[in-house]
Each structure stands twice: as C-alpha cells, then as structure tokens.
Design a protein around this motif. Structure first.
Motif, short mmCIF file in Angstrom:
data_model
loop_
_atom_site.label_atom_id
_atom_site.label_comp_id
_atom_site.label_asym_id
_atom_site.label_seq_id
_atom_site.Cartn_x
_atom_site.Cartn_y
_atom_site.Cartn_z
N SER A 196 2.56 -7.83 -4.06
CA SER A 196 2.16 -6.58 -3.41
C SER A 196 2.92 -6.44 -2.11
CB SER A 196 0.66 -6.58 -3.11
OG SER A 196 0.32 -5.41 -2.39
N LEU A 197 3.47 -5.26 -1.88
CA LEU A 197 4.02 -4.89 -0.57
C LEU A 197 3.03 -3.90 0.02
CD1 LEU A 197 7.79 -4.46 -1.37
CD2 LEU A 197 6.86 -5.85 0.44
N THR A 198 2.46 -4.22 1.17
CA THR A 198 1.33 -3.43 1.65
C THR A 198 1.21 -3.42 3.16
OG1 THR A 198 -1.07 -3.17 1.43
CG2 THR A 198 -0.23 -5.41 1.48
N TYR A 199 0.50 -2.41 3.65
CA TYR A 199 0.07 -2.37 5.05
C TYR A 199 -1.36 -2.90 5.17
CZ TYR A 199 4.05 0.76 5.71
OH TYR A 199 5.31 1.29 5.75
N LYS A 200 -2.01 -3.19 4.05
CA LYS A 200 -3.41 -3.62 4.01
C LYS A 200 -3.49 -5.10 3.64
CE LYS A 200 -4.88 0.69 4.44
NZ LYS A 200 -5.54 1.18 5.61
N GLN A 201 -2.91 -5.93 4.48
CA GLN A 201 -2.81 -7.37 4.20
C GLN A 201 -4.17 -8.01 3.95
OE1 GLN A 201 -0.63 -9.53 7.19
NE2 GLN A 201 -0.91 -11.48 6.19
N SER A 202 -5.15 -7.74 4.80
CA SER A 202 -6.44 -8.42 4.67
C SER A 202 -7.14 -8.06 3.36
CB SER A 202 -7.34 -8.12 5.87
OG SER A 202 -7.61 -6.74 5.95
N PHE A 203 -6.96 -6.83 2.89
CA PHE A 203 -7.54 -6.41 1.62
C PHE A 203 -7.03 -7.30 0.49
CE2 PHE A 203 -6.87 -4.05 -2.35
CZ PHE A 203 -8.17 -3.68 -2.66
N PHE A 204 -5.72 -7.48 0.43
CA PHE A 204 -5.14 -8.29 -0.65
C PHE A 204 -5.46 -9.78 -0.46
CE2 PHE A 204 -2.86 -4.39 -1.41
CZ PHE A 204 -2.80 -4.35 -2.81
N GLU A 205 -5.52 -10.24 0.77
CA GLU A 205 -5.86 -11.65 1.00
C GLU A 205 -7.28 -11.95 0.52
OE1 GLU A 205 -2.90 -12.83 4.69
OE2 GLU A 205 -4.88 -12.02 5.17
N ARG A 206 -8.20 -11.00 0.68
CA ARG A 206 -9.57 -11.19 0.17
C ARG A 206 -9.58 -11.38 -1.35
NH1 ARG A 206 -10.87 -6.88 3.55
NH2 ARG A 206 -11.22 -5.50 1.78
N GLU B 148 -11.84 -3.28 -7.43
CA GLU B 148 -12.04 -3.28 -8.88
C GLU B 148 -10.75 -2.89 -9.61
OE1 GLU B 148 -14.04 -4.39 -12.08
OE2 GLU B 148 -14.84 -4.55 -10.06
N LEU B 149 -10.00 -1.94 -9.06
CA LEU B 149 -8.70 -1.57 -9.66
C LEU B 149 -7.77 -2.77 -9.68
CD1 LEU B 149 -8.20 1.97 -8.11
CD2 LEU B 149 -8.18 1.45 -10.56
N ILE B 150 -7.69 -3.50 -8.57
CA ILE B 150 -6.81 -4.68 -8.51
C ILE B 150 -7.28 -5.74 -9.49
CG2 ILE B 150 -5.94 -6.57 -7.05
CD1 ILE B 150 -4.70 -3.76 -6.49
N LYS B 151 -8.57 -5.96 -9.57
CA LYS B 151 -9.09 -6.96 -10.53
C LYS B 151 -8.70 -6.59 -11.96
CE LYS B 151 -12.92 -8.71 -7.78
NZ LYS B 151 -14.38 -8.75 -7.59
N LYS B 152 -8.77 -5.31 -12.29
CA LYS B 152 -8.39 -4.88 -13.63
C LYS B 152 -6.90 -5.10 -13.87
CE LYS B 152 -12.21 -1.84 -14.57
NZ LYS B 152 -12.87 -2.87 -15.37
N LEU B 153 -6.06 -4.84 -12.85
CA LEU B 153 -4.63 -5.09 -12.98
C LEU B 153 -4.34 -6.58 -13.15
CD1 LEU B 153 -4.09 -2.13 -12.37
CD2 LEU B 153 -2.38 -2.86 -10.74
N LEU B 154 -5.05 -7.43 -12.42
CA LEU B 154 -4.86 -8.87 -12.55
C LEU B 154 -5.25 -9.36 -13.94
CD1 LEU B 154 -6.08 -10.02 -9.02
CD2 LEU B 154 -3.70 -9.84 -9.82
#
Length: 153
Positions: A105-115, A86-92
């Motif tokens: 995004s630079l992240t260790y949580k690739q699958s989260f952002f891909e979703r 929800e935080l990411i959706k609000k930022l988008l």
C-alpha cells in the motif's frame, strides 16, 4: 448499520468515479479513467449501504507474489465505521485465495494500514514498474509524501 460488500460491475463505474472525485481533485488518490476502471473492473470490491455506494478499493496484481491496494475510499459520513477496514480484509482474503504472498500500500493513512498488520518499507524497495506506471501520473511526483507499507500473507 448494514453494509453489503460485492465485486464491482461495469454498471458501477460512473458511481465509483463520482465517489472518488473529491479525493482525486485533492491529489490523495490517482485518477483512473473510465476505460482504466473497466479494464480492471475485476479488481474492485464495493461497499453499499442499501443502494448507496459508500466505499470501494481495488486489489491490483503486480507479480505472481505481489499485489497492491489501490483507490481505497470511504464516503464522508461513513468514515470511522470500519468500512475501510472491512474492505481491506476482503482484499487480503482475495489475495490469499489467489496465492499472493505480499500486499503493498502507498498511503497517507499509515496508522490505518499498520492497525491491519502492514509494516513500513523503504520506497526504494518498490518494483520499478510501479513508479513508472502509476507514480509518474501523480500531481505530486517526484515529491512523494506517501508511505509505502507491506503485509506478508
């Protein structure tokens, strides 16, 4: 569980730094000084459960077309409940309203952002000022295991 979202204020800084401290210590999130957070306070969106800060992230603008998700954190015990999503959706939504074309995004949580519709890109395509302004502060630099992803808006 009712989660409320709002933009950060200067009064939130101490609580924000406390929430993110374990991730900073482990090297997952870059440390931001109190002054750096204050300078960028308008970038942050916060998530609250009652009066408790349970998550936040920032939308950092790099250029007139590119912004970056920074410092995404959700408190232990609240993870897995779609607060980060929800935080990411609000930022988008904010990025779109500003007229931005892409969010990085630079992240260790690739699958989260891909979703959420982000796709992996080579790190070599990142703006050079990103590397020198932020990455050089990281305790893992220059050996970076983060994945760079981007979402076209």
């Amino acid at each position: 569980m009712k989660i409320d979202f709002r933009k950060a204020t200067l009064a939130d800084i101490a609580q924000m730094r406390e929430l993110v401290r374990p991730e900073v210590e482990s090297g997952v999130i870059l440390e931001r000084s109190e002054d750096e957070i204050a300078t960028n306070i308008r970038s942050y969106t916060l998530a609250f459960h009652g009066d408790e800060l349970v998550g936040f992230c920032a939308l950092h603008i790099h250029t007139s077309y590119l912004a970056e998700v920074r410092s995404l954190i959700v408190k232990d015990g609240y993870r897995g409940q779609k607060i980060g999503e929800e935080l990411i959706k609000k930022l988008l939504e904010e990025a779109k309203s500003l007229g931005l074309q892409k969010v990085l995004s630079l992240t260790y949580k690739q699958s989260f952002f891909e979703r959420l519709g982000f796709v992996e890109i080579p790190k070599e395509t990142l703006p050079e000022h990103k590397i020198w302004a932020d990455c050089i502060k990281c305790k893992h630099f220059p050996i970076c295991n983060e994945v760079s992803l981007i979402k076209n808006l």
